[in-house]
Write a protein that holds these residues in place. Structure first.
Motif, PDB file in Angstrom:
ATOM      1  N   VAL A 245       0.791  -1.091   0.032  1.00 28.01           N
ATOM      2  CA  VAL A 245       0.047   0.046   0.109  1.00 28.01           C
ATOM      3  C   VAL A 245       0.846   1.225  -0.080  1.00 28.01           C
ATOM      4  N   ALA A 246       0.820   2.044  -0.955  1.00 26.72           N
ATOM      5  CA  ALA A 246       1.570   3.380  -1.000  1.00 26.72           C
ATOM      6  C   ALA A 246       1.250   4.344   0.242  1.00 26.72           C
ATOM      7  N   ALA A 247       2.423   4.666   0.737  1.00 22.53           N
ATOM      8  CA  ALA A 247       2.365   5.689   1.649  1.00 22.53           C
ATOM      9  C   ALA A 247       1.345   6.717   1.653  1.00 22.53           C
ATOM     10  N   GLN A 248       0.630   7.122   2.871  1.00 22.28           N
ATOM     11  CA  GLN A 248      -0.333   8.107   2.938  1.00 22.28           C
ATOM     12  C   GLN A 248       0.124   9.291   3.715  1.00 22.28           C
ATOM     13  N   SER A 249       1.446   9.222   4.196  1.00 20.05           N
ATOM     14  CA  SER A 249       1.740  10.530   5.098  1.00 20.05           C
ATOM     15  C   SER A 249       3.249  10.806   4.868  1.00 20.05           C
ATOM     16  N   ILE A 250       3.748  11.892   5.125  1.00 23.65           N
ATOM     17  CA  ILE A 250       5.161  12.382   4.921  1.00 23.65           C
ATOM     18  C   ILE A 250       5.646  12.940   6.301  1.00 23.65           C
ATOM     19  N   ARG A 251       6.897  12.419   6.643  1.00 29.70           N
ATOM     20  CA  ARG A 251       7.524  13.027   7.880  1.00 29.70           C
ATOM     21  C   ARG A 251       8.552  14.128   7.396  1.00 29.70           C
TER      22      ARG A 251
ATOM     23  N   VAL B   8      -2.138  18.347   0.429  1.00 27.15           N
ATOM     24  CA  VAL B   8      -2.248  18.011   1.920  1.00 27.15           C
ATOM     25  C   VAL B   8      -3.521  18.161   2.683  1.00 27.15           C
ATOM     26  N   THR B   9      -3.994  17.122   3.542  1.00 23.29           N
ATOM     27  CA  THR B   9      -5.144  16.728   4.046  1.00 23.29           C
ATOM     28  C   THR B   9      -5.147  16.979   5.410  1.00 23.29           C
ATOM     29  N   LYS B  10      -3.889  16.655   6.215  1.00 21.63           N
ATOM     30  CA  LYS B  10      -3.926  16.603   7.638  1.00 21.63           C
ATOM     31  C   LYS B  10      -2.461  17.244   7.906  1.00 21.63           C
ATOM     32  N   VAL B  11      -2.317  17.860   9.167  1.00 23.26           N
ATOM     33  CA  VAL B  11      -0.969  17.962   9.801  1.00 23.26           C
ATOM     34  C   VAL B  11      -0.967  17.600  10.965  1.00 23.26           C
ATOM     35  N   GLU B  12       0.133  17.021  11.550  1.00 28.20           N
ATOM     36  CA  GLU B  12       0.334  16.623  13.086  1.00 28.20           C
ATOM     37  C   GLU B  12       1.556  17.039  13.434  1.00 28.20           C
ATOM     38  N   PHE B  13       1.685  17.832  14.526  1.00 30.68           N
ATOM     39  CA  PHE B  13       3.043  18.265  15.161  1.00 30.68           C
ATOM     40  C   PHE B  13       3.340  17.048  16.163  1.00 30.68           C
TER      41      PHE B  13
ATOM     42  N   ILE C  27       2.837  14.811   7.916  1.00 30.38           N
ATOM     43  CA  ILE C  27       1.703  15.435   7.153  1.00 30.38           C
ATOM     44  C   ILE C  27       1.091  14.516   6.156  1.00 30.38           C
ATOM     45  N   TYR C  28      -0.165  14.323   6.223  1.00 32.98           N
ATOM     46  CA  TYR C  28      -0.813  13.682   5.421  1.00 32.98           C
ATOM     47  C   TYR C  28      -1.471  14.105   4.002  1.00 32.98           C
ATOM     48  N   PHE C  29      -1.521  13.259   3.029  1.00 29.48           N
ATOM     49  CA  PHE C  29      -1.807  13.744   1.720  1.00 29.48           C
ATOM     50  C   PHE C  29      -2.641  12.625   0.840  1.00 29.48           C
ATOM     51  N   ASP C  30      -3.024  13.306  -0.281  1.00 20.89           N
ATOM     52  CA  ASP C  30      -4.329  12.616  -0.720  1.00 20.89           C
ATOM     53  C   ASP C  30      -3.864  11.323  -1.626  1.00 20.89           C
TER      54      ASP C  30
ATOM     55  N   TRP D 107      11.290  28.360   5.569  1.00 21.36           N
ATOM     56  CA  TRP D 107      10.979  27.521   6.780  1.00 21.36           C
ATOM     57  C   TRP D 107      12.154  26.575   7.448  1.00 21.36           C
ATOM     58  N   HIS D 108      13.387  26.712   6.538  1.00 20.63           N
ATOM     59  CA  HIS D 108      14.550  25.863   6.698  1.00 20.63           C
ATOM     60  C   HIS D 108      14.141  24.491   7.031  1.00 20.63           C
ATOM     61  N   LEU D 109      13.548  23.705   5.711  1.00 26.78           N
ATOM     62  CA  LEU D 109      13.278  22.225   5.733  1.00 26.78           C
ATOM     63  C   LEU D 109      14.810  21.378   5.914  1.00 26.78           C
ATOM     64  N   ARG D 110      14.593  20.588   6.903  1.00 27.55           N
ATOM     65  CA  ARG D 110      15.995  19.733   7.041  1.00 27.55           C
ATOM     66  C   ARG D 110      15.830  18.342   6.677  1.00 27.55           C
ATOM     67  N   GLU D 111      14.645  17.957   6.705  1.00 31.98           N
ATOM     68  CA  GLU D 111      14.459  16.391   6.192  1.00 31.98           C
ATOM     69  C   GLU D 111      12.989  16.183   5.847  1.00 31.98           C
ATOM     70  N   ILE D 112      12.789  15.289   4.844  1.00 34.19           N
ATOM     71  CA  ILE D 112      11.514  14.951   4.406  1.00 34.19           C
ATOM     72  C   ILE D 112      11.569  13.697   3.862  1.00 34.19           C
ATOM     73  N   PHE D 113      10.464  12.735   4.060  1.00 26.41           N
ATOM     74  CA  PHE D 113      10.663  11.300   3.593  1.00 26.41           C
ATOM     75  C   PHE D 113       9.318  10.754   3.905  1.00 26.41           C
ATOM     76  N   PHE D 114       8.760   9.867   3.016  1.00 31.28           N
ATOM     77  CA  PHE D 114       7.635   8.981   3.097  1.00 31.28           C
ATOM     78  C   PHE D 114       7.449   8.321   4.240  1.00 31.28           C
ATOM     79  N   ASP D 115       6.506   8.190   4.956  1.00 27.49           N
ATOM     80  CA  ASP D 115       6.211   7.320   6.100  1.00 27.49           C
ATOM     81  C   ASP D 115       5.886   6.103   5.509  1.00 27.49           C
TER      82      ASP D 115
END
Length: 311
Positions: free
Chosen positions: A226-232, A250-255, A263-266, A284-292
């Protein structure tokens, strides 16, 4: 050509008016651990009871090392070891007495039974408990006795139905280690409804849901099914969640922390590019991003829901 250790073909079984399993099919050609996965009531135990000759199927065939289990049950069962959910233990017997009894039931040569018992005890870490009553052993060691009876005749296939059920964490670790050792020499079918257990032990899985085989592949394929539905993401200066929700997809954001977000996405994976571009634009100084990576529980739910939708 070498025969499969086990080949299951079109296996179906009906209890009264309802089908417990329908058209189950798979084969095992090598040693190692295959996970049989499914929720309680999915049909796992019915499948295993048929594979081990405890229950006669309504339809289909099971071949053990090329032997038709239904036509030649005694010959086929010589190659099967089975530990059901409730271990078939006589708790008033000592470990030695019980394993000797199992050796006779397995029709081992009388001259070899003593050696077979000693080897099974050694493999399962029971040598020091030979004269102990089974009823006086801990739950973990009782389970070891159950595994010992399943391997005493050195079968090609060992089937374990929920073997860690009811054990404490330390006992679970010990039994898992024992199962791994046993699988070095033979094929093991390991049944569980606990996804993390299957993930730890198995390289291949077969998943049953509502009596049907819904997945048959490697554990890696299962994890990625199943494809990832969220991003860290991690940012030095993250915005408020409302700002991120303005990004397309983007559909939802959790800190998770002050700088880490989920970050949840569609489903549109290009959302990562949009997050990166927006972050650069707003500094925003993005340091890291990856699919959950989806948890096994999420994948299990997805596959189960898929089965319900096509029925």
């Amino acid at each position: 050509m070498k025969e499969s250790i086990i080949s299951v073909e079109g296996l179906s079984h009906k209890y009264s008016s309802s089908w417990a399993i329908q058209d189950i099919g798979f084969e095992i050609n090598k040693t190692g651990i295959l996970g049989l996965l499914g929720s309680n009531g999915a049909g796992k135990s019915t499948t295993m009871n048929i594979m081990c000759g405890v229950l006669n199927q309504t339809k289909g065939s099971v071949f053990i090392n090329g032997i038709d289990l239904r036509k030649q049950p005694e010959l086929a069962k010589k190659e099967i070891g089975f530990l059901p959910q409730q271990a078939p233990l006589y708790k008033e017997l000592t470990v030695d007495e019980y394993l000797l009894h199992c050796g006779y039931l397995r029709q081992l040569d009388k001259r070899m039974i003593g050696k077979a018992v000693d080897e099974a005890k050694e493999r399962c870490g029971l040598t020091h408990f030979s004269k102990r009553l089974i009823g006086n052993l801990s739950g973990g060691y009782q389970q070891r006795v159950g595994i010992a009876q399943a391997i005493i005749h050195k079968p090609l296939l060992v089937v374990l139905d929920e073997p860690t059920n009811g054990l404490d964490p330390n006992q679970i670790i010990e039994v898992r280690s024992l199962i791994k050792e046993i699988a070095e020499e033979r094929a093991v079918i390991f049944s569980s409804h606990i996804l993390s257990e299957v993930q730890l032990l198995c390289k291949e899985i077969r998943m049953i849901d509502q009596g049907k085989l819904v997945f048959s592949d490697t554990m890696d394929a299962f994890n990625n099914y199943v494809a990832a539905q969220s991003i860290r993401v991690e940012m030095d200066r993250p915005p408020a969640g409302e700002e991120l929700l303005k990004i397309e997809g983007v559909t939802k954001v959790e800190f998770l922390t002050a700088r880490s977000l989920k970050i949840y996405f569609d489903g549109d994976h290009e959302v990562t590019d949009r997050i990166i571009k927006t972050s650069v634009h707003h500094d925003w100084h993005l340091r890291e991003i990856f699919f959950d990576k989806n948890s096994l529980d999420e994948i299990f739910a997805q596959l189960s829901n898929y089965t319900k939708s096509v029925n």
